[in-house]
Design a protein around this motif. Structure first.
Motif, PDB file in Angstrom:
ATOM      1  N   UNK A 292       0.859  -1.179   0.000  1.00 20.32           N
ATOM      2  CA  UNK A 292       0.000   0.000   0.000  1.00 20.32           C
ATOM      3  C   UNK A 292       0.895   1.229   0.000  1.00 20.32           C
ATOM      4  N   UNK A 293       0.655   2.163  -0.903  1.00 23.67           N
ATOM      5  CA  UNK A 293       1.485   3.345  -0.999  1.00 23.67           C
ATOM      6  C   UNK A 293       2.699   3.101  -1.871  1.00 23.67           C
ATOM      7  N   UNK A 294       3.619   4.050  -1.890  1.00 25.09           N
ATOM      8  CA  UNK A 294       4.806   3.911  -2.716  1.00 25.09           C
ATOM      9  C   UNK A 294       5.986   4.625  -2.081  1.00 25.09           C
ATOM     10  N   UNK A 295       7.171   4.320  -2.593  1.00 27.46           N
ATOM     11  CA  UNK A 295       8.371   4.986  -2.128  1.00 27.46           C
ATOM     12  C   UNK A 295       8.627   4.793  -0.647  1.00 27.46           C
ATOM     13  N   UNK A 296       9.049   5.874   0.015  1.00 24.47           N
ATOM     14  CA  UNK A 296       9.435   5.824   1.416  1.00 24.47           C
ATOM     15  C   UNK A 296       8.268   5.549   2.358  1.00 24.47           C
ATOM     16  N   UNK A 297       7.051   5.773   1.912  1.00 23.25           N
ATOM     17  CA  UNK A 297       5.899   5.562   2.794  1.00 23.25           C
ATOM     18  C   UNK A 297       5.112   4.309   2.400  1.00 23.25           C
ATOM     19  N   UNK A 298       5.728   3.407   1.659  1.00 24.45           N
ATOM     20  CA  UNK A 298       5.047   2.163   1.292  1.00 24.45           C
ATOM     21  C   UNK A 298       4.930   1.251   2.513  1.00 24.45           C
ATOM     22  N   UNK A 299       3.845   0.499   2.557  1.00 20.06           N
ATOM     23  CA  UNK A 299       3.563  -0.416   3.670  1.00 20.06           C
ATOM     24  C   UNK A 299       3.298  -1.802   3.101  1.00 20.06           C
ATOM     25  N   UNK A 300       4.024  -2.795   3.613  1.00 17.38           N
ATOM     26  CA  UNK A 300       3.801  -4.180   3.189  1.00 17.38           C
ATOM     27  C   UNK A 300       2.686  -4.780   4.030  1.00 17.38           C
ATOM     28  N   UNK A 301       1.778  -5.482   3.368  1.00 15.78           N
ATOM     29  CA  UNK A 301       0.641  -6.103   4.049  1.00 15.78           C
ATOM     30  C   UNK A 301       0.685  -7.606   3.809  1.00 15.78           C
ATOM     31  N   UNK A 302       0.769  -8.380   4.904  1.00 16.81           N
ATOM     32  CA  UNK A 302       0.861  -9.835   4.812  1.00 16.81           C
ATOM     33  C   UNK A 302      -0.323 -10.474   5.524  1.00 16.81           C
ATOM     34  N   UNK A 303      -0.850 -11.575   4.972  1.00 20.14           N
ATOM     35  CA  UNK A 303      -1.920 -12.283   5.675  1.00 20.14           C
ATOM     36  C   UNK A 303      -1.315 -13.086   6.832  1.00 20.14           C
ATOM     37  N   UNK A 304      -1.325 -12.528   8.035  1.00 18.82           N
ATOM     38  CA  UNK A 304      -0.666 -13.164   9.179  1.00 18.82           C
ATOM     39  C   UNK A 304      -1.369 -12.748  10.460  1.00 18.82           C
ATOM     40  N   UNK A 305      -1.841 -13.732  11.207  1.00 16.17           N
ATOM     41  CA  UNK A 305      -2.504 -13.463  12.475  1.00 16.17           C
ATOM     42  C   UNK A 305      -1.512 -13.606  13.625  1.00 16.17           C
ATOM     43  N   UNK A 306      -1.954 -13.245  14.829  1.00 15.95           N
ATOM     44  CA  UNK A 306      -1.093 -13.398  16.006  1.00 15.95           C
ATOM     45  C   UNK A 306      -0.730 -14.865  16.212  1.00 15.95           C
ATOM     46  N   UNK A 307      -1.689 -15.758  15.971  1.00 14.08           N
ATOM     47  CA  UNK A 307      -1.425 -17.188  16.130  1.00 14.08           C
ATOM     48  C   UNK A 307      -0.396 -17.665  15.104  1.00 14.08           C
ATOM     49  N   UNK A 308      -0.517 -17.176  13.863  1.00 16.05           N
ATOM     50  CA  UNK A 308       0.450 -17.534  12.815  1.00 16.05           C
ATOM     51  C   UNK A 308       1.839 -17.040  13.182  1.00 16.05           C
ATOM     52  N   UNK A 309       1.903 -15.827  13.722  1.00 14.80           N
ATOM     53  CA  UNK A 309       3.179 -15.237  14.083  1.00 14.80           C
ATOM     54  C   UNK A 309       3.851 -16.034  15.190  1.00 14.80           C
ATOM     55  N   UNK A 310       3.077 -16.444  16.191  1.00 11.66           N
ATOM     56  CA  UNK A 310       3.626 -17.238  17.284  1.00 11.66           C
ATOM     57  C   UNK A 310       4.112 -18.589  16.779  1.00 11.66           C
ATOM     58  N   UNK A 311       3.346 -19.182  15.857  1.00  9.38           N
ATOM     59  CA  UNK A 311       3.733 -20.472  15.300  1.00  9.38           C
ATOM     60  C   UNK A 311       5.003 -20.359  14.483  1.00  9.38           C
ATOM     61  N   UNK A 312       5.120 -19.276  13.692  1.00 10.02           N
ATOM     62  CA  UNK A 312       6.322 -19.056  12.894  1.00 10.02           C
ATOM     63  C   UNK A 312       7.538 -18.908  13.785  1.00 10.02           C
ATOM     64  N   UNK A 313       7.400 -18.186  14.892  1.00  7.37           N
ATOM     65  CA  UNK A 313       8.517 -17.978  15.800  1.00  7.37           C
ATOM     66  C   UNK A 313       9.038 -19.267  16.382  1.00  7.37           C
ATOM     67  N   UNK A 314       8.125 -20.191  16.746  1.00  5.23           N
ATOM     68  CA  UNK A 314       8.582 -21.438  17.352  1.00  5.23           C
ATOM     69  C   UNK A 314       9.053 -22.439  16.313  1.00  5.23           C
ATOM     70  N   UNK A 380       0.403   6.832  12.317  1.00  6.47           N
ATOM     71  CA  UNK A 380      -0.753   7.380  11.596  1.00  6.47           C
ATOM     72  C   UNK A 380      -0.820   6.849  10.165  1.00  6.47           C
ATOM     73  N   UNK A 381       0.338   6.750   9.521  1.00  4.87           N
ATOM     74  CA  UNK A 381       0.394   6.246   8.144  1.00  4.87           C
ATOM     75  C   UNK A 381       0.001   4.770   8.063  1.00  4.87           C
ATOM     76  N   UNK A 382       0.459   4.002   9.042  1.00  4.37           N
ATOM     77  CA  UNK A 382       0.172   2.559   8.967  1.00  4.37           C
ATOM     78  C   UNK A 382      -1.287   2.263   9.298  1.00  4.37           C
ATOM     79  N   UNK A 383      -1.888   3.076  10.185  1.00  2.80           N
ATOM     80  CA  UNK A 383      -3.308   2.924  10.470  1.00  2.80           C
ATOM     81  C   UNK A 383      -4.135   3.294   9.242  1.00  2.80           C
ATOM     82  N   UNK A 384      -3.684   4.321   8.533  1.00  4.78           N
ATOM     83  CA  UNK A 384      -4.350   4.714   7.297  1.00  4.78           C
ATOM     84  C   UNK A 384      -4.277   3.587   6.257  1.00  4.78           C
ATOM     85  N   UNK A 385      -3.091   2.939   6.176  1.00  5.54           N
ATOM     86  CA  UNK A 385      -2.914   1.842   5.225  1.00  5.54           C
ATOM     87  C   UNK A 385      -3.785   0.656   5.559  1.00  5.54           C
ATOM     88  N   UNK A 386      -4.107   0.470   6.850  1.00  3.78           N
ATOM     89  CA  UNK A 386      -4.953  -0.663   7.244  1.00  3.78           C
ATOM     90  C   UNK A 386      -6.368  -0.543   6.679  1.00  3.78           C
TER      91      UNK A 386
END
Length: 389
Positions: A292-314, A380-386
């Protein structure tokens, strides 16, 4: 070879490249002695020189040196992680020694306070030495495979500022203000400093300083300054460098007396399959991501939940514990993740709700609807991107 062994090298190296790609990327790693003055060159000339030096078709020239990476991102106090864990790279300073004689002659040493790990690649054979475990693993490449097919095998450019510089130079466009400083020194060599600054107000980056060797134009150091900070928040660069072919004995290894010796073949079921699994998983994640966005203010959006993140870490299980099979790598990743998430602040909007973590250079938002948004932008930018679905 256990999965964690290669991951221990691959993840720290990848971490530097990811930060470089996401925020443009690195504190001062070499004291400036005096003020060497180089011939004046315009920003456009230096950009062209740097692109040519970083993107040569034959790869970088033979060299050796010591690379230091330092991070001061403003994270909450993190649990102590094993020295070989990528989690340890999130704060403090870390040193890597590199010898590069060509694509098939590479040596990387990562010393810690009480131990050292070495990866030595020489032709179709490699050794991985872990002094803390007193274990030497001999790795042979199966016919037809080749090291380039080993996703977890570090490339020499991943261990130096060159890789990050390539990302930076590729993104130096109309959204970037560029200037030149020609009175600096890095690793005992006069350098030009190409200073890149975002024009966008929503970026957390104040400027990035790319130090180019005054003779070869090879990137020797990258520093990232956050807005409002007088010192770099992230750096990677040489403290010592020599542009001559390393001696052949740097690429030979004999296990010490009493060491446990293991043998593995890349391409066999196990080692090769694990590497391919990780590569396939990375391709799947990349295919699902959007920006979302471009250049220096671009935001990457990944399909990842808190449970997925915890599983990836372990499951990643990086670090000494993972390599030795004692589970400490999992504990390191899980403990760090828990600490970071505890510092998160709740946010909400028309798009829903979630938790946001802000550091000096990176903001991350984990939404309750299963998305992870990451960018070098203000909260503020990342909340806008959401809100962009």
């Amino acid at each position: 070879m256990r999965r964690g062994t290669f991951v221990r090298w691959g993840v720290p190296i990848a971490a530097a490249a990811v930060i470089g790609g996401a925020i443009g990327a690195g504190p001062v790693i070499a004291a400036v002695s005096g003020d060497p003055v180089l011939p004046e060159r315009s920003a456009q000339q230096l950009l062209a020189d740097a692109v040519a030096a970083s993107g040569k078709s034959g790869g970088i020239s033979p060299m050796s040196g010591t690379v230091q990476q330092t991070a001061s991102l403003g994270l909450p106090a993190l649990p102590q992680a094993a020295g070989g864990s990528p989690m340890s790279l999130l704060s403090g300073s870390h040193e890597v020694k590199v010898w590069y004689g060509g694509a098939d002659k590479v040596r990387v040493a990562m010393p810690t306070q009480l131990s050292e790990t070495n990866l030595i690649v020489n032709g179709d054979q490699a050794w991985y030495w872990d002094s803390s475990a007193n274990t030497a693993t001999k790795i042979t490449v199966k016919a037809g495979e080749g090291w380039r097919k080993a996703p977890a095998t570090p490339r020499p450019t991943d261990l130096t500022p060159q890789q990050i510089a390539a990302h930076l130079l590729a993104s130096a466009d109309k959204d970037t203000a560029v200037r030149v400083i020609n009175t600096a020194e890095v690793a005992g060599r006069p350098v030009y400093q190409l200073v890149l600054a975002p024009k966008a107000e929503g970026s957390l980056v104040q400027e990035i300083r790319l130090a180019l060797d005054g003779e070869t134009y090879v990137p020797l150091q990258v520093e990232v300054y956050a807005k409002g900070s007088a010192e770099p928040a992230y750096q990677i660069g040489f403290t010592q460098v020599t542009f001559t072919p390393p001696a052949p004995e740097n690429f030979t290894f004999t296990p010490p007396a009493g060491a446990k010796v293991e043998e593995k073949t890349f391409g066999d079921t196990g080692l090769g399959a694990q590497a391919e699994e990780r590569a396939e998983h990375a391709r799947e994640v990349a295919g699902q991501a959007k920006v979302v966005g471009s250049g220096w203010t671009s935001v990457a959006v990944l399909p990842l939940s808190a449970a997925d993140l915890a599983k990836t870490g372990t499951e990643t299980g990086t670090g000494t514990g993972a390599a030795n099979g004692d589970g400490n790598g999992d504990k390191n990743a899980g403990a760090v993740l828990d600490t970071v998430l505890k510092s998160a602040k709740p946010v909400s909007g028309p798009w829903g709700s979630g938790r946001v973590v802000t550091t000096k250079l990176v903001t991350a938002l984990l939404t309750d609807d299963g998305r992870l948004l990451v960018g070098a932008v203000t909260p503020e930018e990342i909340v806008k991107a959401a809100g962009v679905k």
